[in-house]
Design an enzyme around this catalytic site. Structure first.
Site, PDB file in Angstrom:
ATOM      1  N   SER A  21       0.817  -1.205   0.000  1.00 54.39           N
ATOM      2  CA  SER A  21       0.000   0.000   0.000  1.00 54.39           C
ATOM      3  C   SER A  21       0.856   1.263   0.000  1.00 54.39           C
ATOM      4  O   SER A  21       1.846   1.365   0.722  1.00 54.39           O
ATOM      5  CB  SER A  21      -0.888  -0.009   1.251  1.00 54.39           C
ATOM      6  OG  SER A  21      -1.613   1.195   1.356  1.00 54.39           O
ATOM      7  N   CYS A 128      -3.191   4.679  13.074  1.00 54.05           N
ATOM      8  CA  CYS A 128      -3.872   5.975  12.988  1.00 54.05           C
ATOM      9  C   CYS A 128      -4.468   6.331  14.349  1.00 54.05           C
ATOM     10  O   CYS A 128      -4.849   5.449  15.112  1.00 54.05           O
ATOM     11  CB  CYS A 128      -5.000   5.919  11.962  1.00 54.05           C
ATOM     12  SG  CYS A 128      -4.439   5.468  10.320  1.00 54.05           S
ATOM     13  N   LYS A 163      -2.629  -4.653   9.648  1.00 55.81           N
ATOM     14  CA  LYS A 163      -1.248  -4.211   9.441  1.00 55.81           C
ATOM     15  C   LYS A 163      -0.723  -3.625  10.739  1.00 55.81           C
ATOM     16  O   LYS A 163      -1.141  -2.547  11.171  1.00 55.81           O
ATOM     17  CB  LYS A 163      -1.176  -3.177   8.316  1.00 55.81           C
ATOM     18  CG  LYS A 163       0.248  -2.811   7.910  1.00 55.81           C
ATOM     19  CD  LYS A 163       0.262  -1.959   6.660  1.00 55.81           C
ATOM     20  CE  LYS A 163       1.678  -1.691   6.173  1.00 55.81           C
ATOM     21  NZ  LYS A 163       1.695  -0.920   4.906  1.00 55.81           N
ATOM     22  N   ASN A 190       4.698  -1.729   9.556  1.00 59.17           N
ATOM     23  CA  ASN A 190       4.471  -0.412   8.982  1.00 59.17           C
ATOM     24  C   ASN A 190       5.768   0.394   9.124  1.00 59.17           C
ATOM     25  O   ASN A 190       6.766  -0.116   9.646  1.00 59.17           O
ATOM     26  CB  ASN A 190       3.317   0.268   9.723  1.00 59.17           C
ATOM     27  CG  ASN A 190       2.547   1.220   8.840  1.00 59.17           C
ATOM     28  OD1 ASN A 190       3.125   1.854   7.953  1.00 59.17           O
ATOM     29  ND2 ASN A 190       1.252   1.349   9.073  1.00 59.17           N
ATOM     30  N   GLY A 215      12.286   1.260   3.727  1.00 57.49           N
ATOM     31  CA  GLY A 215      13.455   0.932   2.915  1.00 57.49           C
ATOM     32  C   GLY A 215      14.360  -0.079   3.586  1.00 57.49           C
ATOM     33  O   GLY A 215      14.079  -0.580   4.687  1.00 57.49           O
TER      34      GLY A 215
END
Length: 302
Positions: A21, A128, A163, A190, A215
């Site tokens: 995503s 969130c 997730k 995440n 990364g």
């Protein structure tokens, strides 16, 4: 012939490589460079009920072996996603997993109910803040997470994937409460909270001070947390974090992940995913296995 297929929460995937995503847009631009139908599944950019403009720039900062983003979950909202984006992506005949997020449990439930008939699975972003609870992150506290996942699963008619955040302490407990609440699978990790400093301005290099690091720099963290979660639950796990080559994919599979998501590598090279898929069969052959299933969970702790 190497069998790359894998099973994930009731979904039969032709290979274990998924596009993560937020790292491939909605496919319109990326499909000019590679065939999206090659992948095991596509995980769409996070969707909220209403459109979001995202954060003010700068939104991206490169670091050694990593990238900090503070996009702010920019997206066109549920209506445009359902009527314009999903029909476009369906032409690739690949399982679609919709990543969703909200500011309250009710928003998550509405998104899940509306999207269940349109996609093959829901991936729930729990990193969130719950606005109604004063900004507490859904994924930061087990009881709060359990309540959210249970409500989402009750509203869903497709598998629900949670997730998880990169919580280095207690990640196993978070995984277990998700499993008990009905989650069909887990994906992790995440991005990792991070900052970058502009020395001359004495300020942040991002428009909103801090962001999320992704990364290759986070791959060792992701491997450790996937290892912990695989031990803690019986439901499938999807590995995410710094995967840039077939060797990285194999490392997550050996730990027990049933599939992986390619994230920042898509931003480094739009053809990263297809290259990884091309390199995976000869690597498995070199490792002495004829199928992905033979590699999954083959980690030796002694």
């Amino acid at each position: 012939m190497i069998d790359l297929s894998t099973e994930l929460a009731g979904l039969r995937l032709k290979n274990p490589v998924l596009l993560a995503s937020g790292t491939w847009g909605y496919g319109q631009e990326l499909s000019q460079y590679l065939d999206l139908s090659l992948f095991g599944a596509l995980v769409t950019k996070g969707i909220s009920l209403e459109p979001r403009p995202g954060n003010p720039p700068p939104r991206l900062v490169e670091t050694p072996c990593g990238l900090i983003n503070a996009i702010g979950l920019e997206n066109p909202g549920l209506k445009a996603f359902a009527t314009k984006i999903i029909p476009y992506l369906r032409r690739f005949k690949v399982p679609l997993i919709a990543n969703i997020f909200g500011e309250s449990p009710e928003e998550y439930v509405t998104l899940t109910a509306e999207l269940s008939s349109l996609v093959d699975a829901i991936e729930v972003n729990v990193s969130c803040p719950n606005v109604k609870r004063g900004g507490l992150l859904f994924g930061s506290e087990p009881a709060e997470l359990a309540r959210l996942v249970e409500k989402v699963c009750q509203a869903a008619s497709v598998p629900v994937i949670v997730k998880l955040p990169p919580k280095t302490l207690g990640i196993g407990e978070l995984a277990q409460v998700c499993e008990a609440a009905g989650a069909a699978a887990l994906s992790l990790i995440n991005t990792v909270p991070a900052m970058a400093i502009d020395l001359h301005r004495r300020g942040s290099r991002l428009g909103v001070i801090s962001g999320g690091l992704s990364g290759p720099v986070i791959k060792p963290i992701a491997l450790k947390l996937v290892y912990e979660v695989v031990k803690a639950v019986k439901i499938p796990v999807i590995g995410i974090g710094g995967i840039t080559c077939a060797t990285d994919v194999a490392e997550f599979l050996i730990l027990g992940a049933r599939a992986v998501q390619i994230g920042t590598a898509n931003l480094i090279s739009p053809r990263a995913g297809s290259r990884i898929l091309q390199d995976l069969p000869p690597l498995l052959s070199e490792l002495g296995v004829s199928s992905v299933s033979q590699l999954i969970g083959s980690f030796r702790s002694e």
